[in-house]
Design a protein around this motif. Structure first.
Motif, mmCIF file in Angstrom:
data_model
loop_
_atom_site.group_PDB
_atom_site.id
_atom_site.type_symbol
_atom_site.label_atom_id
_atom_site.label_comp_id
_atom_site.label_asym_id
_atom_site.label_seq_id
_atom_site.Cartn_x
_atom_site.Cartn_y
_atom_site.Cartn_z
ATOM 1 N N SER C 160 -7.739 147.132 -0.228
ATOM 2 C CA SER C 160 -7.487 146.161 -1.041
ATOM 3 C C SER C 160 -7.686 146.525 -2.615
ATOM 4 O O SER C 160 -8.810 147.122 -2.888
ATOM 5 C CB SER C 160 -8.509 144.926 -0.675
ATOM 6 O OG SER C 160 -8.526 143.791 -1.748
ATOM 7 N N ALA C 161 -7.046 146.198 -3.435
ATOM 8 C CA ALA C 161 -6.987 146.823 -4.843
ATOM 9 C C ALA C 161 -7.874 145.697 -5.613
ATOM 10 O O ALA C 161 -8.693 146.148 -6.404
ATOM 11 C CB ALA C 161 -5.638 146.726 -5.354
ATOM 12 N N PHE C 162 -7.818 144.294 -5.100
ATOM 13 C CA PHE C 162 -8.567 143.538 -6.095
ATOM 14 C C PHE C 162 -9.597 142.863 -5.628
ATOM 15 O O PHE C 162 -10.339 142.198 -6.343
ATOM 16 C CB PHE C 162 -7.373 142.445 -6.619
ATOM 17 C CG PHE C 162 -6.504 143.039 -7.332
ATOM 18 C CD1 PHE C 162 -6.551 143.559 -8.547
ATOM 19 C CD2 PHE C 162 -5.185 142.993 -6.790
ATOM 20 C CE1 PHE C 162 -5.360 144.305 -9.218
ATOM 21 C CE2 PHE C 162 -3.910 143.727 -7.385
ATOM 22 C CZ PHE C 162 -4.107 144.509 -8.782
ATOM 23 N N ASN C 163 -9.721 142.846 -4.156
ATOM 24 C CA ASN C 163 -10.956 142.126 -3.705
ATOM 25 C C ASN C 163 -11.693 143.002 -2.502
ATOM 26 O O ASN C 163 -11.764 142.566 -1.272
ATOM 27 C CB ASN C 163 -10.678 140.643 -3.239
ATOM 28 C CG ASN C 163 -12.080 140.218 -3.023
ATOM 29 O OD1 ASN C 163 -13.229 140.418 -3.373
ATOM 30 N ND2 ASN C 163 -11.902 139.205 -1.935
ATOM 31 N N PRO C 164 -11.860 144.277 -2.848
ATOM 32 C CA PRO C 164 -12.561 145.123 -1.711
ATOM 33 C C PRO C 164 -13.891 144.633 -1.412
ATOM 34 O O PRO C 164 -14.558 144.457 -2.367
ATOM 35 C CB PRO C 164 -12.316 146.519 -2.423
ATOM 36 C CG PRO C 164 -12.260 146.586 -3.773
ATOM 37 C CD PRO C 164 -11.605 145.080 -4.129
#
Lengths: 466, 173, 303
Positions: C160-164
């Motif tokens: 996940s790029a924006f909410n790992p």
């Protein structure tokens, strides 16, 4: 720049005062930025430098990958390993860059607290080295964090005060501000804002002392981070009682030697930026720094061995990991220690510089060993970082070098900024007189008097100090 | 005299057996439908009679409850001379909801020895599967209970099997 | 004036930090878990490797589709660990003595979790029910918890790029445990390998099982003492190192390793300012004042 100056002879006037020597006019901000060159000349010298071409290639490949990391996520640039959550960004970027940046607090302490004014010519370099090292360690961190935009959370949103990382976060943040304040003196001089400099000067002692506190704690804290993983760090690199001491003490020679290394590179590539004070003192300063580093290395070696003895880990020395451990200690600690001892005694500055390189590499190797190479030593497979991860690390390190060079070219780090008031005579028609400078060849003559009187004072100062 | 005695005793024995057998046989089911996992699996048609024929010893499954001789050294300590109990069926002691608050509170009773009785599902599987392994009976899950579509969905099997090729993608190793 | 203010500020900060870290350092190691904390006793002698627990976990926690069906036994060819896609996994160990032993791995819900104590935003909580839960809304993603976990449990949704976020077993806290119900895997297990109950009772139960059938069990409950005790406990027929457990773990919580350093912090904060200001006064006393270097730094004496 160096080659450009060689080609041009001494015809270029360096920015080393608020006013130009040739006509007494104040340097404009743009001129200061362009090192006193016209945009065209500046571009010319930049293109002439082969190193810039290497950098250009690195950036051309690296910057798109850097952007990609934020678009496609960490899984695009790393192996997304759950067993090796920290890769090159932290293993190298944070854990190796921070100890090499301990120079700021050390020379700050020596000059401002212990009154070692003989070290002052290199104090600014040490402070800058500290600031940039920390700043880029934080940059590396931003690439590594899953959600970098939440970096301020431990300061404002949620607190985990029992965590060592909480200390690190707070200390690095405050120490960065302290270092910015310390380095800002040079910036204020360069910008011609004496009031700002005066204000910072007044709190220098406070800044320096808080610098010592913060450095001691978080250099140690970085080591203490690994005491959370007793079974994962190899026993030879792990010591519950000594881990923070190992990290803190090794940062002392690390930081000092990094300053020697940077000054060595600078002497090779940008000696035009040195003033006489720096030039004449450099060898002596190098020896002084090496003396400090020797003490640091000797202490480090001792506590490293005590660490092994304390938990009785000698049996591990006989293993493959043990050989690697011995290699690290031999090349990174004992070899430079021997080199320093010999060359300080015999005044061999070139050898000292070689020893400094070894020390720096030794500290980096130690951190890589602790954080990556021997980490998870009991797991069957070792993880080699993803190639994109390596490229980002190289690119970011190149940005660090470029920034470092940009500042060294401009701010009064290697030279003193002359704040003497030169009577302003001509303000009109300055542009036309520019061509005259080349013929007049003024700068040397104008500087000479000052430099001589200065270095004279400096020398006498050293004598009394000694 | 002797033969007369034998005949009488034989007659008494026959009478008692014939009197008692139909009575007992009525309580022992030949087939049992076990449907406690009906959410995911079809009912198990348990052939009780066949198992009795094969094993003969009730104590193997029913412990001391049928009055059969127990051999487990732990059980023998108390149940050496136990009489048959009223409750013989598995579900009467092994609870369907072993971790419900009621059952867990019961276990807290300090006077109670049996505070580690498996739940009904656990008891079935430990008993059946354990014996099947020893006796080379069927041991695959679906050998006894076929999955319903709901079960296939739970296990991502059958028509719910993963479509994408295996081993792709990140995470784990 | 300014300098004095600054130093005063420094000292106040140090005092505050000293109080904060000091109290925590003392608390570390003495916490033995909430009295009513729940746990699970995992009896490896019962496990048959059916992977029902994995399937149940996947559905309960709405995890992504697995690579292969949950009844596929080919996964046993390698040793797996919990990841962001599977909070629990079962591994198979050939021990050389008869039947293979299967081992279920998931978060062990430590009494004093290393993930919790290493987290600088306190994203982890040990609930009074015994679960170690995680708040994805404040996690910065430093992954120190993954370094610290002695059982290698937390996974991270790197993709996940924006909410790992960190992904790990939370004892089904939100959906079940909080309401007094056992986690999904416990309910799904056909063999009742997993016994749900109060941790304190489970330890008694485990020892009782060992006492009753000593030939069946190796005489130890794994997790009773390891790293300060864990909510999930294991019984095994073979020594635990034969089935992949780390038997070299310390009995003290992980945080106790860090105590040496944390104990040093208040000392440095308190002593350093006094020490170094003192040294400064001593080493510059004979000169013309505290800022004797000031003019030299200003080049040719601009003021």
């Amino acid at each position: 720049m160096k080659q450009y100056l060689k080609a041009k002879g001494n015809s270029v006037e360096h920015v080393d005062a608020l006013h130009r020597n040739s006509d007494g006019r104040k340097w404009t901000f743009m001129e200061k930025l362009l090192l006193g060159l016209t945009p065209k000349e500046y571009l010319q010298q930049a293109l002439k430098n082969p190193f810039n071409w290497i950098l250009a290639v690195i950036f051309a490949i690296g910057i798109p990958i850097m952007i990609g990391r934020f678009i496609f996520g960490l899984s695009w640039v790393t192996h997304s390993s759950c067993d090796y959550p920290w890769g090159l960004f932290l293993g190298f970027g944070l854990f190796a860059m921070v100890p090499l940046s301990s120079s700021g607090f050390q020379l700050g302490t020596a000059c401002e607290v212990f009154g070692r004014h003989d070290l002052e010519p290199i104090e600014r370099l040490a402070l800058l080295n500290g600031l940039l090292g920390y700043f880029f360690a934080v940059m590396f961190l931003l690439f590594d964090l899953g959600q970098p935009w939440r970096l301020p959370y431990p300061m404002i949103v949620a607190f985990g005060p029992a965590a060592v990382l909480f200390l690190v976060a707070w200390h690095v943040a405050t120490y960065l501000s302290v270092q910015i304040a310390e380095v800002s003196q040079g910036f204020f001089e360069w910008m011609g804002w004496p009031a700002g400099k005066k204000a910072v000067r007044k709190i220098t002692l406070g800044l320096t002392v808080s610098g010592i506190i913060l450095s001691t704690l978080h250099q140690g804290a970085l080591g203490a981070l690994f005491t959370y993983a007793p079974g994962k760090v190899h026993p030879l690199w792990y010591s519950a009682s000594f881990q923070w001491l190992h990290f803190f003490v090794s940062s002392i020679p690390g930081g000092l030697c990094m300053v020697i290394v940077v000054s060595t590179i600078a002497a090779k590539t940008m000696s035009w930026r040195f003033d006489d004070r720096f030039k004449t003192n450099l060898d002596k300063l190098t020896i002084s720094l090496a003396k400090g580093a020797t003490m640091g290395l000797a202490t480090y070696l001792t506590i490293k061995l005590i660490g092994v003895a304390h938990d009785n880990k000698w049996e591990y020395i006989a293993t493959g990991w043990g050989a690697w451990y011995v290699a690290e200690i031999m090349f990174g600690v004992i070899a430079p220690l021997a080199i320093f001892t010999y060359s300080i005694k015999n005044g061999k500055v070139g050898l000292i510089r070689f020893g400094a390189w070894l020390t720096v590499l030794g500290v980096v190797l130690n951190r890589l060993n602790t954080a990556m190479i021997t980490f998870n030593w009991r797991l069957p497979e070792r993880e080699i970082p993803h190639w994109r991860e390596a490229i980002i690390a190289i690119t970011l390190y190149s940005v660090y070098i470029v920034t470092y060079r940009f500042i060294l070219y401009r701010l009064p780090i290697f030279y003193k900024f002359k704040t003497v008031e030169v009577p302003v005579e001509a303000t009109a028609g300055v542009r036309e007189t520019v061509s005259l400078i080349e013929e007049n060849d003024l700068p040397d003559a104008a500087c000479a008097k000052e430099s001589i009187s200065l270095s004279g004072r400096r020398l006498s100062g050293i004598e009394t100090a000694n | 005299m002797r033969t007369a005695c034998t005949w009488i005793m034989l007659a008494i024995a026959t009478v008692t057996i014939t009197l008692s057998l139909p009575q007992k046989a009525a309580a022992i089911p030949d087939k049992i439908d076990i449907g406690s996992l009906e959410a995911l699996y079809k009912k198990v048609n348990f052939d009780h009679a066949a198992h009795i024929k094969t094993i003969y010893d009730c104590a193997v499954c029913h412990h001391h409850t049928t009055g059969a001789l127990v051999t487990d050294p732990n059980c023998v300590r108390c149940h050496k001379t136990s009489n048959p109990t009223k409750d013989v069926a598995c579900r009467n002691c092994h609870r369907k909801d072993p971790f419900s608050a009621d059952v867990m509170n019961e276990k807290l009773n300090p006077n109670r020895y049996h505070n580690d009785i498996p739940g009904l599902k656990g008891a079935y599987h430990q008993s059946c599967l354990g014996c099947h392994k020893k006796m080379n009976g069927p041991t695959g899950c679906q050998d006894c209970h076929k999955r319903k579509p709901e079960g296939d969905a739970m296990f991502n099997a059958g028509e719910f099997a993963p479509k994408k090729p295996a081993g792709k993608g990140h995470g784990g190793h | 004036m300014k300098r004095r203010d600054f130093l005063k500020g420094c000292l106040m900060c140090s005092a505050a930090a000293a109080v904060g870290t000091g109290s925590k350092a003392q608390a570390a190691g003495s916490f033995e878990g909430y009295p009513d904390a729940m746990g699970v006793l995992v009896d490896l002698t019962r496990c048959v490797g059916c992977r029902s627990c994995e399937a149940a976990c996947n559905k309960e926690q709405r995890l992504p589709e697995p690579d292969v069906p949950f009844d596929d036994t080919s996964v046993f060819e390698e040793k797996r660990r919990p990841t962001e896609r599977a909070y629990t996994v079962v591994n198979k160990y050939e021990t050389g003595q008869g039947e293979p032993v299967y081992r279920k791995i998931q978060c062990n819900h430590c009494n004093e979790p290393a993930c919790l104590t290493s987290c600088f935003v306190n994203a982890y909580t040990k609930t009074k029910e015994g679960a170690v839960i995680y708040n994805p809304k404040i996690c910065v993603g430093c992954r120190n918890c993954m370094i610290a976990c002695p059982f290698n449990v937390p996974g991270y949704s790197y993709s996940s790029a924006f909410n790992p976020v960190v992904k790990k077993c939370i004892f089904c806290h939100d959906t079940r445990l909080k309401n007094g119900r056992p986690p999904a895997c416990v309910e799904a297990c056909p063999q009742e390998v997993l016994t749900f109950g109060k941790r304190a009772d489970l330890i008694k139960l485990g020892h009782e099982r060992i006492r009753e059938t000593p030939t069946r069990y190796y005489d130890k409950i794994y997790g009773e003492k390891e790293v300060g005790g864990t909510g999930w406990l294991y019984l095994s027929s073979v020594p635990f190192d034969k089935v992949g457990f780390d038997t070299t773990l310390q009995n003290e919580p992980i945080i106790s390793n860090v105590k040496d350093f944390l104990g040093m912090v208040p000392m440095v904060l308190a002593i350093w300012p006094a020490l170094f200001t003192g040294v400064h006064l001593l080493s510059t006393k004979n000169k013309d004042g505290h800022d004797d270097h000031d003019d030299s730094h200003n080049g040719t004496g601009g003021h």
